[in-house]
Design a protein around this motif. Structure first.
Motif, short mmCIF file in Angstrom:
data_model
loop_
_atom_site.label_atom_id
_atom_site.label_comp_id
_atom_site.label_asym_id
_atom_site.label_seq_id
_atom_site.Cartn_x
_atom_site.Cartn_y
_atom_site.Cartn_z
N LYS A 1 -1.60 4.28 -0.32
CA LYS A 1 -3.03 4.11 -0.54
C LYS A 1 -3.61 3.29 0.61
O LYS A 1 -3.18 2.16 0.86
CB LYS A 1 -3.29 3.38 -1.87
N THR B 1 0.02 -2.03 -5.18
CA THR B 1 -1.34 -1.77 -5.63
C THR B 1 -1.27 -1.07 -7.00
O THR B 1 -0.58 -0.06 -7.12
CB THR B 1 -2.02 -0.84 -4.60
N ASN C 1 0.82 -1.22 0.00
CA ASN C 1 0.00 0.00 0.00
C ASN C 1 0.85 1.27 0.00
O ASN C 1 0.34 2.36 0.18
CB ASN C 1 -0.95 0.00 1.20
N SER D 1 -9.37 3.31 0.72
CA SER D 1 -8.89 3.67 -0.63
C SER D 1 -8.40 5.11 -0.76
O SER D 1 -8.11 5.58 -1.86
CB SER D 1 -9.97 3.42 -1.71
N ASP E 1 -7.57 5.43 7.43
CA ASP E 1 -7.85 4.04 7.08
C ASP E 1 -8.39 3.33 8.31
O ASP E 1 -8.36 3.87 9.42
CB ASP E 1 -6.58 3.35 6.57
N TYR F 1 -5.81 0.82 2.57
CA TYR F 1 -6.35 -0.45 2.07
C TYR F 1 -7.88 -0.51 2.13
O TYR F 1 -8.54 -0.87 1.17
CB TYR F 1 -5.75 -1.60 2.87
N ASN G 1 -9.43 9.54 -5.64
CA ASN G 1 -9.19 9.05 -4.27
C ASN G 1 -8.06 9.81 -3.57
O ASN G 1 -7.83 9.61 -2.38
CB ASN G 1 -8.83 7.56 -4.27
N GLU H 1 -3.00 0.98 -8.67
CA GLU H 1 -3.29 2.42 -8.75
C GLU H 1 -2.06 3.26 -8.37
O GLU H 1 -1.86 4.36 -8.90
CB GLU H 1 -4.48 2.78 -7.84
#
Length: 456
Positions: free
Chosen positions: A205, A167, A132, A210, A272, A207, A240, A169
């Protein structure tokens, strides 16, 4: 024994007999060891000599004569060369066996614990695209701003577009920024001349939520022209993103982050959840890079501790409070300590976010704060430690043992320093009771484990 005079570029036929802890194959020619990337035990290879030292050398596979049944074919060798995925060529099942074996060997060698029952490594459900967080260096290659990863033990940048274990992204954001920075001719940092603006791109990012944070590590807070347009394009393409920051690092050292941050967009943190609790994460704070596996890791630590409603718990190296806050509603009091001030303010904020009134966090070194707390009458039943790679400080071990807590629960990201600390803790009256490795870093040589020490 006369030493053979190996010459660079000589080629030998050889059997691969073992793996180093960093995933290189071990070959012996006339008892002289060579370490070879992309070579696995039980393979027979033609090896080219690359470099010869006094007691070992490095080689390269010229040709496979036989290949291991555990080999994963088609893996990009750049992942092995950079250490992004230095076990990527080994089947996942074998990676887990190797990691368990390594913990056993270190306990035998360093702590003289023959045949200690180390549990099987808890596997990851997701063995690719799990990270992440990315910290990606930016350098100039042939006049072009390039993102990638350094070759192992060097500062040579290898261009990488798909990081394999991150990830997706995050990879997409890095490529988008690379292309946009090229368009506006942003200068990348040059270590030799110490010129250039952009050093690293750090992307995190969350988890479960997001939410994404982008941190640009730069040498000054002077923004390039067109920065506003770039920011709008970035946040429009990746909605995001909740935080974009500059981190100003003009130092010549190897630390990635400097001390000063400047928020360009959104706020200075993302949020998160972990094990059902909410956490605010700031840019310099530590947060496990594999959330799914970290949740398993922490749950095991709580199970080992056998938490009771009357327990007073010390959470040393507490970071943003994940371990302590995760158990705070099951115990009486949690006292946490951490050297990074931003992480401590995150921890205090996180306790409020989760409506907890039984946690207390302070900035300071564990070995300095613990004696102070003991003097003030705090009497812990449990001590949780999650130290950095260098392991526990000797003073800390001594003071932690003086607390006479019923157990010390040790979360380690480096089995070598953990094995050394087993010896020190046992000398101070704590007995190693259980060891449970958890695979937080599939495809890499890194191993995380939880151990329980009980008072003799």
């Amino acid at each position: 024994m006369d030493m053979i005079n190996f010459k660079k570029n000589e080629i030998f036929e050889a059997d691969v007999i073992d793996l180093t802890h960093e995933g290189q194959g071990v070959v012996k020619i006339e008892h002289f060891p060579f370490f070879v990337d992309n070579a696995l035990p039980d393979e027979r290879i033609m090896m080219r000599v690359l470099k010869v030292g006094k007691s070992f050398g490095f080689g390269r596979v010229e040709q496979f004569l036989t290949q291991s049944e555990h080999r994963v074919s088609g893996v990009n060798l750049d992942y092995l060369r950079t250490g992004i995925a230095d076990f990527g060529h080994l089947s996942y099942e074998e990676q887990l066996k190797f990691k368990q074996k390594q913990v056993c060997q270190l306990l035998t060698k360093t702590a003289h614990k023959e045949d200690f029952p180390v549990s099987n490594v808890i596997p990851a459900d997701r063995t690719l695209a799990y990270r992440n967080k990315a910290q990606v260096p930016v350098r100039d290659i042939n006049g072009l701003l390039t993102t990638g990863f350094f070759r192992k033990n060097s500062h040579t940048l290898i261009p990488v577009e798909n990081f394999y274990i991150q990830t997706p992204e995050i990879d997409a954001i890095i490529l988008f920024l690379r292309d946009e920075f090229r368009k506006i001719a942003v200068s990348s940092y040059d270590e030799k001349t110490r010129q250039g603006w952009l050093r690293n791109i750090v992307v995190r990012k969350a988890y479960h939520s997001s939410e994404i944070m982008v941190t640009l590590v730069v040498t000054s807070d002077k923004l390039p022209k067109d920065a506003d347009r770039l920011l709008s394009a970035l946040t429009e393409k990746f909605p995001n993103i909740k935080s974009v920051q500059l981190n100003i690092n003009a130092d010549t050292g190897s630390f990635i982050l400097g001390k000063r941050f400047k928020v360009l967009y959104g706020q200075g943190y993302i949020t998160d959840t972990m094990l059902g609790k909410t956490f605010q994460i700031s840019a310099p704070a530590f947060y496990q890079v594999n959330t799914e596996q970290a949740e398993k890791l922490y749950q095991i630590a709580y199970d080992f501790a056998d938490l009771k409603a009357t327990d007073v718990v010390i959470d040393a190296y507490s970071g943003i409070g994940t371990i302590g806050i995760g158990m705070a509603d099951k115990v009486h009091q949690v006292y946490g300590m951490e050297v990074i001030p931003e992480a401590v303010s995150d921890a205090k904020h996180n306790a409020r976010l989760n409506n907890l009134s039984n946690t207390h966090y302070e900035v300071g070194m564990a070995e300095a704060l613990l004696p102070k707390w003991l003097k003030s009458g705090i009497k812990p039943d449990l001590v949780f430690v999650d130290p950095p790679r260098k392991g526990l400080d000797e003073t800390f071990i001594k003071v932690a043992s003086e607390t006479q807590a019923r157990a010390i629960i040790y979360i380690s990201c480096n089995p070598a320093t953990f094995a050394r600390d087993v010896v020190r803790l046992e000398e101070q009256g704590y007995q190693l009771d259980k060891v449970q490795p958890v695979d937080l870093f599939p495809q890499t040589h890194h191993i995380e484990l939880v151990a329980n020490f009980i008072r003799k």
